[in-house]
Structures are given as structure tokens and as C-alpha cells.
Design a protein around this motif. Sequence first.
Motif, PDB file in Angstrom:
ATOM      1  N   GLU A   1     -10.639  -0.478  -0.959  1.00 55.54           N
ATOM      2  CA  GLU A   1      -9.529  -0.849  -0.068  1.00 55.54           C
ATOM      3  C   GLU A   1      -9.186  -2.336  -0.120  1.00 55.54           C
ATOM      4  O   GLU A   1      -8.159  -2.744   0.400  1.00 55.54           O
TER       5      GLU A   1
ATOM      6  N   LYS B   1       0.177   4.468   9.170  1.00 60.85           N
ATOM      7  CA  LYS B   1      -0.454   5.765   9.366  1.00 60.85           C
ATOM      8  C   LYS B   1       0.342   6.576  10.358  1.00 60.85           C
ATOM      9  O   LYS B   1       0.750   6.076  11.398  1.00 60.85           O
TER      10      LYS B   1
ATOM     11  N   ASP C   1      -2.006   4.647  -4.845  1.00 59.23           N
ATOM     12  CA  ASP C   1      -1.793   3.226  -4.594  1.00 59.23           C
ATOM     13  C   ASP C   1      -1.949   2.480  -5.914  1.00 59.23           C
ATOM     14  O   ASP C   1      -3.013   2.523  -6.532  1.00 59.23           O
TER      15      ASP C   1
ATOM     16  N   PHE D   1       0.837  -1.204   0.000  1.00 62.07           N
ATOM     17  CA  PHE D   1       0.000   0.000   0.000  1.00 62.07           C
ATOM     18  C   PHE D   1       0.864   1.243   0.000  1.00 62.07           C
ATOM     19  O   PHE D   1       1.783   1.370   0.798  1.00 62.07           O
ATOM     20  N   TRP D   2       0.553   2.174  -0.911  1.00 61.68           N
ATOM     21  CA  TRP D   2       1.179   3.498  -0.912  1.00 61.68           C
ATOM     22  C   TRP D   2       0.064   4.523  -0.786  1.00 61.68           C
ATOM     23  O   TRP D   2      -0.931   4.451  -1.503  1.00 61.68           O
TER      24      TRP D   2
ATOM     25  N   TYR E   1       0.938   0.871  12.406  1.00 55.71           N
ATOM     26  CA  TYR E   1       0.867  -0.039  11.257  1.00 55.71           C
ATOM     27  C   TYR E   1      -0.412  -0.872  11.338  1.00 55.71           C
ATOM     28  O   TYR E   1      -0.674  -1.530  12.347  1.00 55.71           O
TER      29      TYR E   1
ATOM     30  N   ASP F   1       3.479  10.767  -2.287  1.00 62.57           N
ATOM     31  CA  ASP F   1       2.595  10.768  -1.114  1.00 62.57           C
ATOM     32  C   ASP F   1       3.354  11.311   0.085  1.00 62.57           C
ATOM     33  O   ASP F   1       4.575  11.171   0.180  1.00 62.57           O
TER      34      ASP F   1
ATOM     35  N   LEU G   1      -4.598  -3.503   5.959  1.00 61.55           N
ATOM     36  CA  LEU G   1      -4.404  -2.642   4.792  1.00 61.55           C
ATOM     37  C   LEU G   1      -2.943  -2.531   4.396  1.00 61.55           C
ATOM     38  O   LEU G   1      -2.612  -1.906   3.399  1.00 61.55           O
ATOM     39  N   LYS G   2      -2.051  -3.114   5.200  1.00 59.54           N
ATOM     40  CA  LYS G   2      -0.600  -2.971   5.014  1.00 59.54           C
ATOM     41  C   LYS G   2      -0.231  -1.490   5.009  1.00 59.54           C
ATOM     42  O   LYS G   2       0.627  -1.053   4.233  1.00 59.54           O
ATOM     43  N   ARG G   3      -0.879  -0.735   5.816  1.00 57.86           N
ATOM     44  CA  ARG G   3      -0.748   0.711   5.751  1.00 57.86           C
ATOM     45  C   ARG G   3      -0.086   1.253   7.009  1.00 57.86           C
ATOM     46  O   ARG G   3      -0.429   0.844   8.117  1.00 57.86           O
TER      47      ARG G   3
ATOM     48  N   GLU H   1       5.942  -3.978   8.850  1.00 55.57           N
ATOM     49  CA  GLU H   1       5.248  -5.145   8.321  1.00 55.57           C
ATOM     50  C   GLU H   1       5.925  -6.447   8.762  1.00 55.57           C
ATOM     51  O   GLU H   1       5.268  -7.470   8.939  1.00 55.57           O
TER      52      GLU H   1
ATOM     53  N   HIS I   1      -7.857   6.752  -2.529  1.00 54.09           N
ATOM     54  CA  HIS I   1      -6.518   6.166  -2.545  1.00 54.09           C
ATOM     55  C   HIS I   1      -5.976   6.312  -3.952  1.00 54.09           C
ATOM     56  O   HIS I   1      -6.062   5.410  -4.776  1.00 54.09           O
TER      57      HIS I   1
END
Lengths: 400, 265
Positions: free
Chosen positions: A139, B120, A125, A114-115, B112, A254, B116-118, B262, A122
Motif C-alpha cells: 500500500e 471507499k 492499481d 489509487f484505483w 475518502y 474496478d 491511501l488517496k482511496r 481529494e 490491489h
Amino acid sequence: MKGLIPCTLVVWACGAIPCTAADTGTTQISGYVSAEARDFFYDPSFTDQDRSNASVAAQPEYYHRWENGSSLTFVPFGRVDSADRERTHADIRELNYDYVHPEFELRVGIGKVFWGATEFVHLVDIVNQTDWVEHIDGEDKLGQPMVEFAKAGAWGKIDVFILPYFRERTFPGLKGRLRPSLPIDTDHPIFRSPDKNNQLDLAARYSRTLGSCDFGVYFFKGTDRDPLLYSTTNDQGKPVLRPFYQMIDQFGLDMQWPRGNWLWKLEALYRKGYFEGYFATTGGVEYTLVNVARTGTDLGLVFEYAYDERRELATTPYKNDAMFGLRISPKDAASTQILMGYIQDVDDSSKVAILEASRRLGDHWKLSLNVWTFIDLAPSNLYYSLRNDDFARLQLAYYF
Amino acid sequence: MTQQHTRIMAVWGMVLSLAAAGRAQDPAQRGLAIAQEAERRYHGYGDFTASLTMILRNGQGQESRRTMHIQDLEVQGDGDKSLCLFDSPADIKNTALLTAAHKTGDDDQWLYLPALKRVKRIASSNKSGSFVGSEFAYEDIASQELERYTYRLLREEAVDGNDSFVVDRVPMNGRNSGYTRQEVWIDKVEYRTLKVEYYDRKNALLKTLTVTGYTRYRDRFWRPGRMTMVNHQTGKGTDLIWSDYRFGAGLKDSDFLKDNLERMR
């Protein structure tokens, strides 16, 4: 069942795993199974569509890490849906071997990346294709075959991706709600690349934290994940939309920058492909009010804006739109979260109102409610065909 | 400078600060000297890992539990880097919270989200918010940087038979704290925190923290086994139970990169 990666790729990914039967390490098995009911508030716009649907899904996860730090991850996913044959689908979300060397990291297999920074759109991404039939927030993502090389240091991180197989976007079928007025002929996509799905796509990204600002810039060369829907007729002479996947060069950016209780976010891209190059951006700010009136509740106020230079020709409905969000976190033992969103098209009357709420029940269950309503959609809006598709989605999941 | 010199200097530093703690007469000076000595004894561990069980208790006595792993790395001249990795409940498994504390200015914090593997970013200026629904605020569990408070020695009294200093601690940046002040009981022998009383913005007693089950690691570092926080205004409570402390685990800066969250599981 659609969308499974050809077996050769899986075998190829597994072949990269060294034989380490004697090695010890840690193994984790986790995941969820869920049941879902979706109710649409209005009669469907198109015949064949149902008023509601029920569905079950599962996503187990196997993870093993060897003592040297390398790991294997396997995450299959499957859903069975009562109404839409296209929504009954399975996918390998992840099946990859991650080799960790003191100097670099190499990941081979099917992965997810995810980017991005913003809450509503989004935009940048790009590595993974959207599993659109899952949920229209975009998502959910399909597993992407990849070789990833990464190197990190005090100077930041460089990621290079070789993406040897292209995944097509999933769309609702004839009976599914939340679809365009014409059925989408996902069996007959049009590819700009002569290699079709076997086109080799490439991406490289540099990311870094400077001061308190996180940013990433990337270049992507390959198949556009975002199909154009081309209006034509099928073999039986019936009007259909065929997904057209062009080849693009894309620069992306980003950024997340906290200042006090403010968090600034920005995403931007420049994309050049079959059509004229264009610029698109989304960004905004989130302000957090901590422990409001000593209730223990945190409130997050989100304001974002999205712009797409193509305007009426955009493949996204968010071409000149303002978004407002309110995140309520009561900070209770059940981790209750409520997010209310409101999207207003600046050019016309179109609005979307969204509610996302969830809480844990006991240690293993989680209840989520999702409501989307489409208000005063203008006929020119890309979501116009969804004007009667306001829905509530209630999901109960068991996590293990 | 030779190693011997360094050691002599360190011993002198200790003697001087002990002397300062004991002799200075001004309550502010004495309070600061006690806090400095407590910090000096706490630090120098390099890095550690530990397991943490959190028991949340509501007013009716119902309990819920969270388990997590902690990694902590000392940074020369700046605040600690710490990583909190959740094991349970299952829906937040592998969620990770990374904090780079700073002596002055805001800490850097990343969350983390594995689904979503995101990663923030968290705007973490205000630390008075609850840490994952517990009675501990972020500022209660954050690395207690000396520079963030002013100190004053109030009195000396015993807690559970341990002679202690009672030090009044006032946050420098009151706007970002939930408290007007804290009273901290620090034992006179080992300079361990035994008890903290937190006073809210109206200067009413809000919470009491009791710290018990101290064990000494590597012949030097005292760490608690249990931290019990009781909120007097809501009747809720939270216990933090620490176990499996491991000092000198060989953690590096690269174990605290946001891009590596991750892999932290």
C-alpha cells in the motif's frame, strides 16, 4: 539514499507554478514522524539478515490553495533503518500543482493516484510504483511524475495521464528480511523499452456512478510496474535476481456496489506484454454488522478471492487464493481499529495470517501493530523464501 | 406561472399547512402536519457551510475533541448532499465523508482516506452505528427525511419556557434503525426541534438530545448552536458545537462529487 527523482523533473514541476505572491489563500502544514520496531519471530533463512530492526520515518506535508481553487502540494518522505541499507530511503511522494478550471482540472508534477476496490489484493492499481521495502502489503507507493488532465460531469469522469518517468520498485537489501533467496540487483534492472526510465507511459480512465454502483475502466500503455525477477549472475559472478520491466498494454476494471449492508467489490485486468496475454481478477463482499449486541461495536466480515490466469508463472502469490477478513471497530474515542485477515492458497497448503490494529493516544499520537505470519508455505509459493519471516511491527507515530 | 403567482401559492401552502397543524383532530394527522411544517421551515436554504466541534465525554468525564467542516446542498425532489471534512485529530485530517441522502431507499455514502488517496464506498443501509465514536448515531445526524417516519402528536408541553408539541416519531424501516421510537419536542412558534428522547429496541429510554443556542440566519433559518446528547445507559455524552454558519455559499453539485474528495480540504 536512493530513489530520488532527477532534479530536472522537480524543477520542471515547479516551473509550472504561476507567480501568485500577491494572492492570498489557505496553507496547511501537517504530517507525521514515526518510530518503528520490527521483530522477526524466527532465525533468518539467509546469512547477513538480522533478527529485528528499528527505524524512524517522517512524512511532512505542505499544502497551499489559492483563492481560485488551484493548489500546490508537497509531501517528502524519508526513512532511516537500523538493519537494511535499502530500507533507508527517501522519496518525494507528492510535489504537484493542481490547476482547477471550471471545465477541467490539470495536475502537473509528482502525484499519487489509487484505483481499486478490494481489501487484500490491489490488483488494478497501476499508476504509482510500489514502495515494497516499506511494507509488504503493497500500500506504500512511490511518487509518480505525471501530467493529469481530468474532466468531470453528470456523465462521469475522464482522466488522462501522461507519465514521463518510470520509477523502479524498491526491494529489501542483502541484510533485509522479507526478500527472495537471491539478492535483488536493483542497480542493474533490465528494461524492455530502449528509453528505460524515460519511457513515456500513458493511461486513460473513465469512471462513473450508475445507480448505486461505482465503476471505473481504464487502459494503460507503458512500463509494467510489476517486475519479473530474472535469475542470473552479477559482475562478480554471484547469482542475483535482476528486475525485468516489460512493456504492456493493460485493460482494467474496478467496481464497488453497495446493496443493503453488503458491499460487493470487483477488480479485473487483462495484460498483454512480452509474454502471452493473461487475465486476472479479485473480488468479493463485505458485510457490516452494525452495533453488535448493542455494544456500539461494528463488525465487518470480508470474503474475497483472487485469481491469476498465469497460475504458477504469476508474479504475485495470489493466483488462486481465498481471503477472509474480520474488521472490528469498537467506535471508541481513540478510533480503535482491528483487522484480522487470513489468506488460504486454494492449490496448496500455503496460508498467511495478518493482524492490523491501531488506536490513537491523546490527540496527536497513534499506536499501530502489524503482525504477519506465513504458515505451511509450499516450496512452489512465491513467498516461500519468507517462510521464516513472520514478524510483528509496532509503530508509534506523532501526527501534526 | 408568474413570480407573483408562485408567491401567492407559497403563502396559501403555508396557511393551509398551518391550519392543518392547528385544526386536524386525529393525532397521526396532527403529528404529520407538525413534522411537515417543521420540514418546510427548515428547508429552502439552498446550501450552507458550517464548522463543527465535537466533544466526546466518557463515563469518567474525560473529554476528547474532534473538529470538522460541514458543507450541505439541498437537492430538489431528493435528500440533501452533505460533506463532512475532518480537521482534527491530526491523524484523520482531510478524511472526508460524503453523503447523498435519498427520500426513499438507501443513502449513498463514500469515505475518502487521504493516506491511501482511496475512496471507499460505505454500505450504509443500517444507520444505527455510531458516528465517529460519538453518542450520535448516523441516523441522528443524517438529514431527517420526512418520508422515513410515521408521526403522532402525543401532547403539548413547555421545554425551558417554550410551548411545544411532543410528537412521537416511529422509523418506517425498523430493521435499520436503533430505535423503536423517538419523542420529539418541537416549539409551537418557530417549529424548531428542542429536545429528542430516543427509545431503544426494548422501548427503554436510551438517549436524550437537547438542542440550544438557536440563531436565526437570513431572517428565516433557525439553526442550533449546541446539541447535547446523553446516553442514559452508558453515562457517555457528546456535544456538537456549531459555528460559522454561512448560507448561500454558492455550493454546486460538483462540490459533492466523490472524485473531487481529494481536493476538499
